[in-house]
Every structure is written in structure tokens, then in C-alpha cells.
Scaffold this motif. Structure first.
Motif, short mmCIF file in Angstrom:
data_model
loop_
_atom_site.label_atom_id
_atom_site.label_comp_id
_atom_site.label_asym_id
_atom_site.label_seq_id
_atom_site.Cartn_x
_atom_site.Cartn_y
_atom_site.Cartn_z
N GLY A 1 -14.36 2.22 1.54
CA GLY A 1 -15.59 2.04 1.06
C GLY A 1 -15.45 1.48 -0.58
N LYS A 2 -16.49 1.32 -1.34
CA LYS A 2 -16.34 0.93 -2.49
C LYS A 2 -16.70 2.10 -3.62
CE LYS A 2 -17.86 -3.88 -1.87
NZ LYS A 2 -19.05 -4.84 -2.21
N SER A 3 -16.44 1.88 -4.78
CA SER A 3 -17.10 2.72 -5.99
C SER A 3 -17.00 4.33 -5.80
CB SER A 3 -18.41 2.57 -6.16
OG SER A 3 -19.06 1.22 -6.30
N PRO A 4 -15.45 4.52 -5.96
CA PRO A 4 -14.32 3.93 -6.42
C PRO A 4 -13.72 3.29 -5.04
CG PRO A 4 -13.80 6.11 -6.30
CD PRO A 4 -15.06 5.94 -5.97
N ASP A 5 -13.12 2.11 -5.08
CA ASP A 5 -12.58 1.67 -3.99
C ASP A 5 -11.41 2.56 -3.18
OD1 ASP A 5 -13.42 -0.97 -4.22
OD2 ASP A 5 -12.10 -1.69 -5.33
N ARG A 6 -11.69 2.50 -2.05
CA ARG A 6 -10.73 3.44 -1.15
C ARG A 6 -10.63 2.67 0.10
NH1 ARG A 6 -15.99 5.34 -0.27
NH2 ARG A 6 -16.43 5.96 1.71
N GLY A 7 -9.49 3.07 1.00
CA GLY A 7 -9.15 2.57 2.25
C GLY A 7 -7.80 2.68 2.81
N ALA A 8 -7.40 2.16 3.76
CA ALA A 8 -6.11 2.21 4.39
C ALA A 8 -6.06 0.93 5.07
CB ALA A 8 -5.89 3.48 5.31
N VAL A 9 -4.65 0.48 4.89
CA VAL A 9 -4.24 -0.91 5.96
C VAL A 9 -3.00 -0.56 6.64
CG1 VAL A 9 -5.58 -2.55 4.45
CG2 VAL A 9 -2.99 -1.76 3.90
N LEU A 10 -2.93 -1.42 7.87
CA LEU A 10 -1.72 -1.17 8.53
C LEU A 10 -1.01 -2.65 8.16
CD1 LEU A 10 -3.65 0.79 9.78
CD2 LEU A 10 -1.82 0.81 11.83
N ARG A 11 0.21 -2.76 7.60
CA ARG A 11 0.77 -4.07 7.46
C ARG A 11 2.16 -4.25 8.06
NH1 ARG A 11 2.53 -3.70 2.34
NH2 ARG A 11 2.23 -6.13 1.73
N THR A 12 2.38 -5.53 8.32
CA THR A 12 3.71 -5.90 8.98
C THR A 12 4.83 -5.70 7.84
OG1 THR A 12 3.17 -8.25 8.42
CG2 THR A 12 2.75 -7.51 10.77
N GLY A 13 6.04 -5.85 8.31
CA GLY A 13 7.04 -5.56 7.37
C GLY A 13 7.47 -6.87 6.65
#
Length: 624
Positions: free
Chosen positions: A440-452
């Protein structure tokens, strides 16, 4: 309606409901164009019903007694209606016709011979049921032999493919018809069902516990002039003795009284039962062979109801008299309406949807699969429990073995609950699991899954084509501002790939996002040119799983939602993806190489294939 009626309903229920449906109105024109004209050639309309289609029609024919009367009447409107239903069964996908009783005025041998002749129009061409009304018979279903029984008893239906049997007395029967890819039970009950008839009906339901059921009878409900229906004395007997205790029965239809009306009652399982009265014998020309159609739409979750006279529709418009024009189509809210039903939810208590079992990864990795992630035990290494926090560093393995594993990372100072495991999934998804993102926004928050940093996927350019698929669900209610949140992307800046034509040279070279209007946006910078062909979907729904697929054949890109090609696909030439050797991410999109908000909702199985797949090859497809 009986000449002498000892039923307890108030006299005002007999009063005529005045309806206006003038010829030439948009509704009448629409009916004529949509429903066809009885005089049209069978070769033009014709055809057989498609029992697998999720859209099908149940035709209902109420009291025809004033038109089949040896004292003086005209059965032609009834014959026209039956011919019309047969001619249009392919076009309207009509799977069954139910008559609601009072076929004749006096129930005599002569009238039954006329009825027998009239019903030859449909016999052997479309499954149908007929039940006894108080003008066809007297007393309850233990009355013994009658002209009605000899005409419309078990012997008439014995060879009909839907007919499954009758009560020992012969006055109650049931059919099982196929529509929408499943079986449906239709009960045709006498106007006065005895204790033995009730026991027989309960036995039929017990023998078919998994079938949704439609109950038809002659005397069920009566209506006020405002169209609100109430159980009649016999209707109360059916409600208490059969309907309320059998969750299968979701729709019950009756005639006998006028005006028409409807009501919804709650059964013992806490589910709605829709009860309708349809009868037009009080109207011009004994009802003019009025037909009511119940058009089921299992996709939309609705039954659309229309009422019209095929006999009058068949007359040329300029030759209809004023009364004919008034009667050709009825459009009040008790004659033309929709009933909303979530069929899967309504039938869950007795016929729950069977979700296909999970499919192994090996079954869904066609030639050219470069990465496949799923979030069950196979993908995450252990089975989850709803709401379990996915810790930073958790690995979602690339099940192709190509080395494109994803690693979980929280954005900013997000709380642990920003990424959790969920047992929710699309019914057609290979793995029965997903991840719940709370970005979400205000404040920015979240999670990602990333390749190496060294994953092969980071640098693949897919110049021969590609297919990117994922399963997504947006929360309901969809709370907060999540405009332009990312679903998946490759990291990096377009300017570093020599691309400046887009909205900003600081955006990534490929991303799938959601606009403020909940339009999907797939934007890509192709390899050979400085361009950013972008595809836009319609406003996608909340509270429902979707399958998304981006397909590129080396020349053009097409975005699909639930297997349907969207309209606003980019026409520009598009070959490959200008990747920069930087990670692929699930759950977010960078701008100027920084993540703001993360995704808000669920993401399930995600697959990338290095060629264009056909829709029948998508993750939703099941090999036979």
C-alpha cells in the motif's frame, strides 16, 4: 381458475393486473428481434439445445384452459407457442418445457383429445412435463382414472429421454434434464398432493440428493396487486412437507391465480427459495398462449425471466389490434426480471463444486518453459497454514531447475504480515496455494520476490516470443489507494537500455501493473526499437481469482484475462524484452530503480515460457 374456488385466498387476488406493453416500444422491438418470430422458417432458427453451454432456457407454459374449451375457444395460440419453442430451441438453447396445469377448461374426453393433438407440436421434439390443475381433475392425487391421466399420464412420457418416473397413482412425475454441463431435477406435482404424494416426492429427492431441483405445481402462491406473492393453502403444505426441508429445491413455480407475482423464502438450510406465480388467463384471448422463459446464465449467476406471446409476435406489427399490441409482451417487474443466484454457493450444501486436484509441476512445463514458481510444498519446500508469515529470505524455487529461484524481501519498514501464505487459489490453478501481499501507499509498504543477481532470466530477451502467466486476486473490499501498483516486472531503467519514448525513461523495461481504474497495464520496451507498446485491459473485478496471460509471438503482444483476448492490445511492432541483466520481481514495480508500494492481493502460480502459447496451452488448461 376454478368456477367454484374454496381456497382461503382473498377475493382481490382475482383482480386483473393492468400492464402496459405498447407495440413499437423498445422492449417489444427487442423481444421480436431477440426471440425471433413464430412464422420464421425452421431451417433459419431451428437446431438442438447445447447441454454443455452455461446459458440455457427453461420454457414455462401456464394455464391454457380458456383456449382448450369444448364450449368454444381457440387452441391455435397454444399450438403456436409450442411450435415456437421447438423452432427456437437451438437459438435460445431451450432444454425443457414445463406446463403448470389447467391444460383444459373442463377436463373432458373431448378437451383432452384436443390437448393431445395440440401437444403433438412438441412431442418427440423437446422434453416437457404436464401436471394436473383443478380444471383438469378434482380431489387429490388418489382420485383414480380420469381423461387427464389417460392423456398425460406415465404412458405419454415413457419414451421421453428426461422422464424418470411417476408416483403410483400416476399424477406426480419427475424428469432429469441435462443443461450447463450438469443434471437438473424437475418435479411436476399434482394440484392437490396427498400424503402419499408427499412421501413419493421426498423419496425422489432422496434418490437424487446431489441434483438442484425445480418444483412445478398448479397451486403454490397467490399475489397482491403489487406482485408480492404469498403461500396458498396448498403451497404451505408443499413448503412444510417438501420444500423447506430439501435444500435442493431453489425454484418453485405455480399458476392457478392471478395477478402474477413472486417472493423469496428462506429454507431450513438458511438458503433462498424463489417462488413465482405465472398465469395470464385473465388477459386478452385467454392469455394468448403466453410463454414465460427462464434463461439461466451460470457464468453471470442469473436467471433472466421474460414473458411474451409467440402467437401475437407472429402477427405482422401493423396488423395487430390494440388489445393484441398491449398483450404481445409483458414488461412489469413480475413478468420481466432477473434473479441473481451464485449457483456454486447456493448448491454447495448438496452439490459442492469439485475442485480439480493439484497438478504436479512436471505436468505444466511445456517446451520452452524457462521459469515456473508455485507456493505449495513443492515450491516453498513446506506446506503452509493460512496467515503464516513468509520470512525475508524465504525461497520460492524455480521448478524448471533453470536457476531462477525467487527470494522474499520486505520493502521499507513493512510489518511481517505484509507477506503471508494462503490456501486460496484459482480453481484451475495447478497448485492449491498462493501468497497474500498487503502492499500500500502512505507510507509505502509491501514485499517482493526477486531472482538472484545471476539468474538466467535476468538477461533473457525473448526475441522469438514469450508467454508470461500468473493468477491474481484483488481483495474485496478493495480498500485504500493502490494506483499503479505492480504485479510483476524486470528491474532497471529504460534509459539504460537506450529507451526514451515512454512515459518516463526511469520506468522499468517491462512491467504488469494496475491503473487507478483497475485496468491492467502491460508495458514493454522491445529490443530493436525505442518504443513502449502498451496493452490495457478493462476494469478487472475484485474478490475473484483471475488468470492473466501476456503472449508475444515475436511481432505483437496480446494480453488475455481468463482466456479472453482484451480489446486494447498494442498494435505496434514488439519483439523481445529489453532486459538489463537485473532481477525479475513478483509483487512490485520499480521506478528509478526504487520500489514504492507493493502489490495488494493474492498471487498464485506464475510461469514464463520462451514462445507464444495458445489459450488451450495456458496453465488453466487440463489435458484430457
Amino acid at each position: 381458475m376454478a368456477a367454484v374456488d374454496n381456497s382461503p385466498e382473498p377475493r382481490h387476488v382475482r383482480r386483473r393486473l393492468v400492464l402496459q406493453a405498447a407495440v413499437g416500444t423498445p422492449a417489444a422491438v427487442a423481444a421480436a428481434s431477440t426471440l425471433g418470430t413464430p412464422g420464421a422458417a425452421a431451417a433459419t432458427i431451428g437446431g438442438r439445445a447445447d447441454t454443455d453451454s452455461p446459458r440455457f432456457t427453461l420454457a414455462v407454459l401456464p394455464d391454457t384452459q380458456y383456449l382448450i374449451d369444448e364450449g368454444g375457444s381457440d387452441p391455435e395460440p397454444v399450438r403456436d407457442t409450442l411450435n415456437y419453442v421447438v423452432r427456437n430451441q437451438g437459438r435460445s438453447n431451450t432444454v425443457f418445457l414445463a406446463h403448470l396445469g389447467d391444460v383444459t377448461e373442463h377436463g373432458t374426453e373431448a378437451e383432452m383429445r384436443t390437448a393431445d393433438t395440440v401437444f403433438r407440436a412438441v412431442h418427440g421434439k423437446l422434453p416437457y412435463s404436464v401436471l394436473g390443475g383443478n380444471h383438469d381433475v378434482s380431489g387429490d392425487d388418489q382420485r383414480g382414472d380420469t381423461p387427464y391421466l389417460r392423456t398425460f399420464g406415465p404412458s405419454r412420457f415413457a419414451r421421453m429421454r428426461t422422464y424418470r418416473g411417476s408416483s403410483p397413482d400416476g399424477y406426480n412425475s419427475y424428469h432429469v434434464f441435462t443443461a450447463g454441463g450438469r443434471s437438473w431435477l424437475l418435479l411436476a406435482l399434482d394440484w392437490r398432493v396427498s400424503d402419499a404424494g408427499l412421501a413419493w416426492t421426498r423419496g425422489v429427492l432422496a434418490q437424487h440428493p446431489e441434483l438442484p431441483a425445480i418444483l412445478t405445481t398448479h397451486d403454490l402462491v397467490w399475489a397482491d396487486d403489487d406482485g408480492h406473492a404469498h403461500l396458498s393453502g396448498h403451497g404451505q403444505r408443499l413448503w412444510d412437507g417438501v420444500i423447506r426441508g430439501h435444500d435442493q429445491i431453489f425454484l418453485a413455480l405455480g399458476g392457478h391465480y392471478w395477478p402474477p407475482g413472486r417472493t423469496t423464502l428462506t429454507n431450513d438450510a438458511g438458503n433462498p427459495v424463489h417462488l413465482h406465480i405465472t398465469n395470464y388467463q385473465d388477459r386478452y384471448y385467454g392469455g394468448a398462449g403466453m410463454l414465460r422463459t427462464y434463461s439461466f446464465d451460470l457464468v453471470r449467476g442469473a436467471i433472466d425471466v421474460e414473458t411474451f406471446s409467440p402467437w401475437l409476435l407472429g402477427k405482422k406489427e401493423h396488423r395487430r389490434t390494440p388489445l393484441e399490441a398491449e398483450t404481445v409482451e409483458l414488461t412489469s417487474d413480475v413478468d420481466h426480471f432477473s434473479v441473481s443466484i451464485d449457483f456454486a454457493e447456493r448448491f454447495a450444501g448438496f452439490a459442492p463444486v469439485v475442485v480439480p486436484p493439484p497438478r504436479p509441476a512436471s505436468a505444466v512445463m511445456p517446451r520452452g518453459t524457462v521459469a515456473y514458481w508455485r507456493f505449495d510444498g513443492a515450491g516453498l519446500g513446506e506446506a503452509g497454514t493460512d496467515g503464516r508469515v513468509i520470512a525475508p529470505g524465504t525461497v520460492a524455487r524455480d521448478l524448471t531447475g533453470n536457476g531462477n529461484d525467487l527470494r522474499a524481501q520486505r520493502l521499507h519498514d513493512s510489518a511481517p504480515e505484509v507477506l503471508t501464505w494462503s490456501a486460496e487459489h484459482h480453481d484451475a490453478q495447478p497448485a492449491h496455494a498462493s501468497l497474500r501481499f498487503d502492499g500500500g501507499k502512505s507510507p509505502d509498504r509491501g514485499a517482493v520476490l526477486r531472482t538472484g543477481a545471476n539468474a538466467p532470466l535476468n538477461s533473457m530477451r525473448f526475441e522469438s516470443g514469450y508467454t508470461i502467466e500468473t493468477f491474481v486476486k484483488l481483495p474485496e473490499p478493495f480498500e485504500g489507494d493502490h494506483a499503479w501498483m505492480g504485479i510483476l516486472s524486470w528491474e532497471g531503467k529504460a534509459r539504460d537500455a537506450g529507451k526514451f519514448s515512454g512515459w518516463s525513461a526511469d520506468e522499468p523495461t517491462c512491467s504488469l501493473n494496475l491503473s487507478p481504474e483497475r485496468f491492467l497495464q502491460f508495458v514493454v520496451y522491445p529490443v530493436p526499437v525505442d518504443a513502449d507498446p502498451t496493452s490495457w485491459s478493462h476494469a478487472v473485478p475484485v474478490g475473484r481469482w483471475m488468470h492473466l496471460a501476456v503472449v508475444n509471438d515475436g511481432r505483437r503482444t496480446v494480453l488475455y484475462v481468463d482466456g479472453s483476448r482484451i480489446a486494447r492490445n498494442a498494435a505496434e511492432y514488439s519483439r523481445g524484452i529489453s532486459t538489463l541483466g537485473k532481477p525479475f520481481a513478483l509483487g512490485g514495480t520499480q521506478f528509478n530503480e526504487q520500489y514504492g508500494q507493493g502489490f495488494y492481493g493474492w498471487i498464485g502460480d506464475t510461469r514464463i515460457v520462451s514462445r507464444a502459447l495458445r489459450p488451450e496451452e495456458f496453465l488453466t488448461a487440463r489435458r484430457r
